[in-house]
Design a protein around this motif. Structure first.
Motif, mmCIF file in Angstrom:
data_model
loop_
_atom_site.group_PDB
_atom_site.id
_atom_site.type_symbol
_atom_site.label_atom_id
_atom_site.label_comp_id
_atom_site.label_asym_id
_atom_site.label_seq_id
_atom_site.Cartn_x
_atom_site.Cartn_y
_atom_site.Cartn_z
ATOM 1 N N MET A 198 0.845 -1.194 0.000
ATOM 2 C CA MET A 198 0.000 0.000 0.000
ATOM 3 C C MET A 198 0.877 1.239 0.000
ATOM 4 S SD MET A 198 -2.973 1.110 2.705
ATOM 5 C CE MET A 198 -3.937 -0.328 2.265
ATOM 6 N N ARG A 199 0.520 2.249 -0.812
ATOM 7 C CA ARG A 199 1.310 3.458 -0.911
ATOM 8 C C ARG A 199 1.166 4.288 0.356
ATOM 9 N NH1 ARG A 199 -0.289 4.897 -6.166
ATOM 10 N NH2 ARG A 199 0.786 2.971 -6.645
ATOM 11 N N GLN A 200 2.287 4.912 0.763
ATOM 12 C CA GLN A 200 2.292 5.712 1.979
ATOM 13 C C GLN A 200 1.720 7.100 1.704
ATOM 14 O OE1 GLN A 200 3.331 4.480 5.018
ATOM 15 N NE2 GLN A 200 3.387 2.552 3.886
ATOM 16 N N HIS A 201 1.191 7.727 2.776
ATOM 17 C CA HIS A 201 0.674 9.096 2.681
ATOM 18 C C HIS A 201 1.528 9.984 3.576
ATOM 19 C CE1 HIS A 201 -2.925 8.058 0.382
ATOM 20 N NE2 HIS A 201 -2.995 6.987 1.130
ATOM 21 N N SER A 202 1.909 11.139 3.033
ATOM 22 C CA SER A 202 2.792 12.049 3.774
ATOM 23 C C SER A 202 2.036 12.966 4.710
ATOM 24 C CB SER A 202 3.602 12.885 2.781
ATOM 25 O OG SER A 202 2.732 13.769 2.074
ATOM 26 N N GLY A 203 0.732 13.095 4.489
ATOM 27 C CA GLY A 203 -0.045 14.060 5.248
ATOM 28 C C GLY A 203 -0.110 15.407 4.558
ATOM 29 N N ILE A 204 0.632 15.554 3.458
ATOM 30 C CA ILE A 204 0.589 16.780 2.648
ATOM 31 C C ILE A 204 -0.293 16.469 1.452
ATOM 32 C CG2 ILE A 204 1.946 18.509 1.403
ATOM 33 C CD1 ILE A 204 4.363 17.600 3.074
ATOM 34 N N GLY A 205 -1.524 16.938 1.495
ATOM 35 C CA GLY A 205 -2.541 16.515 0.539
ATOM 36 C C GLY A 205 -2.158 16.686 -0.918
ATOM 37 N N VAL A 206 -1.697 17.882 -1.290
ATOM 38 C CA VAL A 206 -1.403 18.132 -2.702
ATOM 39 C C VAL A 206 -0.237 17.273 -3.181
ATOM 40 C CG1 VAL A 206 0.167 20.069 -2.254
ATOM 41 C CG2 VAL A 206 -1.059 19.931 -4.435
ATOM 42 N N ARG B 103 22.611 -5.922 -23.971
ATOM 43 C CA ARG B 103 21.915 -5.490 -25.192
ATOM 44 C C ARG B 103 22.743 -5.827 -26.427
ATOM 45 N NH1 ARG B 103 20.940 0.813 -26.368
ATOM 46 N NH2 ARG B 103 23.215 0.703 -26.141
ATOM 47 N N GLU B 104 24.043 -5.633 -26.336
ATOM 48 C CA GLU B 104 24.924 -5.933 -27.461
ATOM 49 C C GLU B 104 24.898 -7.419 -27.803
ATOM 50 O OE1 GLU B 104 29.720 -5.809 -28.488
ATOM 51 O OE2 GLU B 104 28.914 -4.614 -26.839
ATOM 52 N N ILE B 105 24.888 -8.267 -26.780
ATOM 53 C CA ILE B 105 24.889 -9.715 -26.993
ATOM 54 C C ILE B 105 23.580 -10.188 -27.605
ATOM 55 C CG2 ILE B 105 24.869 -11.952 -25.794
ATOM 56 C CD1 ILE B 105 26.812 -10.702 -23.757
ATOM 57 N N THR B 106 22.463 -9.690 -27.082
ATOM 58 C CA THR B 106 21.151 -10.201 -27.497
ATOM 59 C C THR B 106 20.571 -9.451 -28.691
ATOM 60 O OG1 THR B 106 19.957 -8.731 -25.976
ATOM 61 C CG2 THR B 106 20.652 -10.892 -25.123
ATOM 62 N N GLY B 107 20.915 -8.176 -28.833
ATOM 63 C CA GLY B 107 20.303 -7.370 -29.879
ATOM 64 C C GLY B 107 18.856 -7.026 -29.594
ATOM 65 N N GLU B 108 18.426 -7.220 -28.342
ATOM 66 C CA GLU B 108 17.037 -6.965 -27.951
ATOM 67 C C GLU B 108 16.981 -5.927 -26.837
ATOM 68 O OE1 GLU B 108 14.686 -8.129 -29.652
ATOM 69 O OE2 GLU B 108 15.431 -9.946 -30.616
ATOM 70 N N SER B 109 15.766 -5.553 -26.446
ATOM 71 C CA SER B 109 15.571 -4.620 -25.332
ATOM 72 C C SER B 109 15.955 -5.300 -24.022
ATOM 73 C CB SER B 109 14.115 -4.166 -25.270
ATOM 74 O OG SER B 109 13.720 -3.540 -26.470
ATOM 75 N N VAL B 110 16.593 -4.563 -23.139
ATOM 76 C CA VAL B 110 16.969 -5.110 -21.833
ATOM 77 C C VAL B 110 16.445 -4.186 -20.744
ATOM 78 C CG1 VAL B 110 18.997 -6.314 -22.698
ATOM 79 C CG2 VAL B 110 19.229 -3.959 -21.910
ATOM 80 N N GLN B 111 16.067 -4.790 -19.617
ATOM 81 C CA GLN B 111 15.497 -4.022 -18.509
ATOM 82 C C GLN B 111 15.988 -4.562 -17.172
ATOM 83 O OE1 GLN B 111 12.925 -5.966 -20.299
ATOM 84 N NE2 GLN B 111 12.869 -4.518 -22.002
ATOM 85 N N LEU B 112 15.856 -3.728 -16.172
ATOM 86 C CA LEU B 112 16.085 -4.135 -14.789
ATOM 87 C C LEU B 112 14.854 -3.735 -13.991
ATOM 88 C CD1 LEU B 112 18.334 -5.357 -12.935
ATOM 89 C CD2 LEU B 112 18.902 -3.010 -12.305
ATOM 90 N N TYR B 113 14.256 -4.705 -13.292
ATOM 91 C CA TYR B 113 13.034 -4.466 -12.521
ATOM 92 C C TYR B 113 13.283 -4.700 -11.032
ATOM 93 C CZ TYR B 113 10.443 -4.918 -16.952
ATOM 94 O OH TYR B 113 9.968 -4.760 -18.227
ATOM 95 N N CYS B 114 12.640 -3.885 -10.210
ATOM 96 C CA CYS B 114 12.610 -4.091 -8.769
ATOM 97 C C CYS B 114 11.153 -4.190 -8.325
ATOM 98 C CB CYS B 114 13.282 -2.938 -8.025
ATOM 99 S SG CYS B 114 15.071 -2.842 -8.294
ATOM 100 N N ARG B 115 10.919 -4.951 -7.270
ATOM 101 C CA ARG B 115 9.543 -5.085 -6.758
ATOM 102 C C ARG B 115 9.207 -3.915 -5.858
ATOM 103 N NH1 ARG B 115 6.798 -7.085 -2.424
ATOM 104 N NH2 ARG B 115 8.666 -7.858 -1.371
ATOM 105 N N ASP B 116 7.999 -3.394 -6.015
ATOM 106 C CA ASP B 116 7.473 -2.339 -5.149
ATOM 107 C C ASP B 116 6.052 -2.749 -4.774
ATOM 108 O OD1 ASP B 116 6.925 -0.033 -3.748
ATOM 109 O OD2 ASP B 116 6.541 1.168 -5.523
ATOM 110 N N GLY B 117 5.894 -3.315 -3.596
ATOM 111 C CA GLY B 117 4.580 -3.804 -3.187
ATOM 112 C C GLY B 117 4.100 -4.916 -4.086
ATOM 113 N N ASN B 118 2.936 -4.731 -4.682
ATOM 114 C CA ASN B 118 2.348 -5.752 -5.552
ATOM 115 C C ASN B 118 2.660 -5.504 -7.026
ATOM 116 O OD1 ASN B 118 1.295 -6.642 -3.173
ATOM 117 N ND2 ASN B 118 -0.827 -6.569 -3.796
#
Length: 233
Positions: free
Chosen positions: A1-9, A91-106
Motif C-alpha cells: 500500500m502506498r504511503q501518505h505524507s499528510g501533505i494533501g497536494v 543489449r549488445e549480446i542479445t540485440g534486444e531490449s533489456v530491462q532491470l526491474y525491482c519489486r514495489d509492493g504488488n
C-alpha cells in the motif's frame, strides 16, 4: 500500500505519477485511476508536465516524462551503477531490449532500460509499473518473495506455484505473450551481497525473433548478467 505524507497536494501529485507510470492515461482514465476530480487531476498533470515529470503525446495521453529518468540517473544507487555497466553489454549480446526491474509492493518497477538502436523492439519506459501477475520478470521477483505475497498474487496470475518452483530450481524464467501479445522475455534474479533477490534482469522482444521458448537461446546470458550485477553489488 502506498504511503501518505499528510501533505494533501503532494500525495495527490504522487498518485497521478504512479497512475501514469502504471498505464499511460488521458484525463478521463486518470480521474478513474486516481479518484481525483477532473479539474484537480488536470491541474496536477499539467503541473507535472511543466516540470517534465510527465509528457503528453498528440492524443492527449500522459506518459512518464524525461525528468524521471534524469533524476533516477543522478541517484546514488549501487544497483543502477552496476546496471549502467552490465546492461549495455547484454543489449549488445542479445540485440534486444533489456530491462532491470525491482519489486514495489504488488508491482514491479522498471528502474533501468536500454533498447536496440534499430528494428522492432519492446519499449518499457523507466519508471513504468507493471503487475506481478504476468511476465518472466514477475515470476523471478515473485519466486523469492514471501509466501503471503505469493498467495495474493497467484490468485490473479497467469502462472501458478509450479511455475515459481521451476524458476527457483533452474534460476531463470521465460514468458511468451504473457504481459503483452507478441512479446517474449527471459529474466534472471539479481542478488545483493547477502544473497537476497533484489531485482530481475530481463531481455525482451518480438516472439517472431525470440521464439516461444526464449530461454533456450538467452537464459545463459541472462544468468551471466545477473551474476555480474551481483558481483558489483
Amino acid at each position: 500500500m502506498r504511503q501518505h505524507s499528510g501533505i494533501g497536494v503532494l500525495d495527490k501529485a504522487v498518485a497521478v505519477l504512479y497512475a501514469v507510470a502504471e498505464h499511460p492515461s488521458g484525463l478521463n482514465e486518470l480521474c478513474a485511476r486516481t479518484g481525483l476530480p477532473r479539474a484537480t487531476a488536470h491541474r496536477l498533470a499539467v503541473g507535472l508536465e511543466v516540470h517534465r515529470l510527465l509528457a503528453r503525446d498528440s492524443n492527449g495521453t500522459w506518459r512518464p516524462g524525461p525528468a524521471l529518468a534524469e533524476l533516477a540517473t543522478s541517484a546514488d544507487d549501487p544497483l543502477l551503477e552496476a546496471a549502467s555497466v552490465i546492461l549495455p553489454r547484454l543489449r549488445e549480446i542479445t540485440g534486444e531490449s533489456v530491462q532491470l526491474y525491482c519489486r514495489d509492493g504488488n508491482a514491479r518497477v522498471c528502474v533501468a532500460a536500454l533498447e536496440p538502436p534499430v528494428g522492432l523492439r519492446d519499449t518499457v519506459p523507466i519508471g513504468a509499473r507493471l503487475p506481478l501477475t504476468a511476465g518472466s520478470a514477475a515470476k523471478v521477483l515473485l519466486a523469492w518473495a514471501d509466501p503471503e505475497l505469493q498467495r495474493t498474487i497467484l490468485a490473479d496470475a497467469v502462472f501458478g506455484e509450479r511455475a515459481l518452483s521451476e524458476v527457483r530450481k533452474r534460476g531463470w524464467a521465460q514468458s511468451a505473450a504473457e504481459r503483452a501479445a507478441g512479446v517474449a522475455s527471459v529474466s534472471a534474479p539479481v542478488r545483493d551481497a547477502g544473497g537476497a533477490v533484489v531485482a530481475a534482469v530481463s531481455v525482451s522482444g518480438p516472439i517472431d525473433r525470440m521464439g516461444r521458448r526464449p530461454g533456450a537461446r538467452w537464459a545463459a546470458d541472462l544468468v551471466a548478467a545477473a551474476e555480474a550485477l551481483h558481483k558489483r553489488l
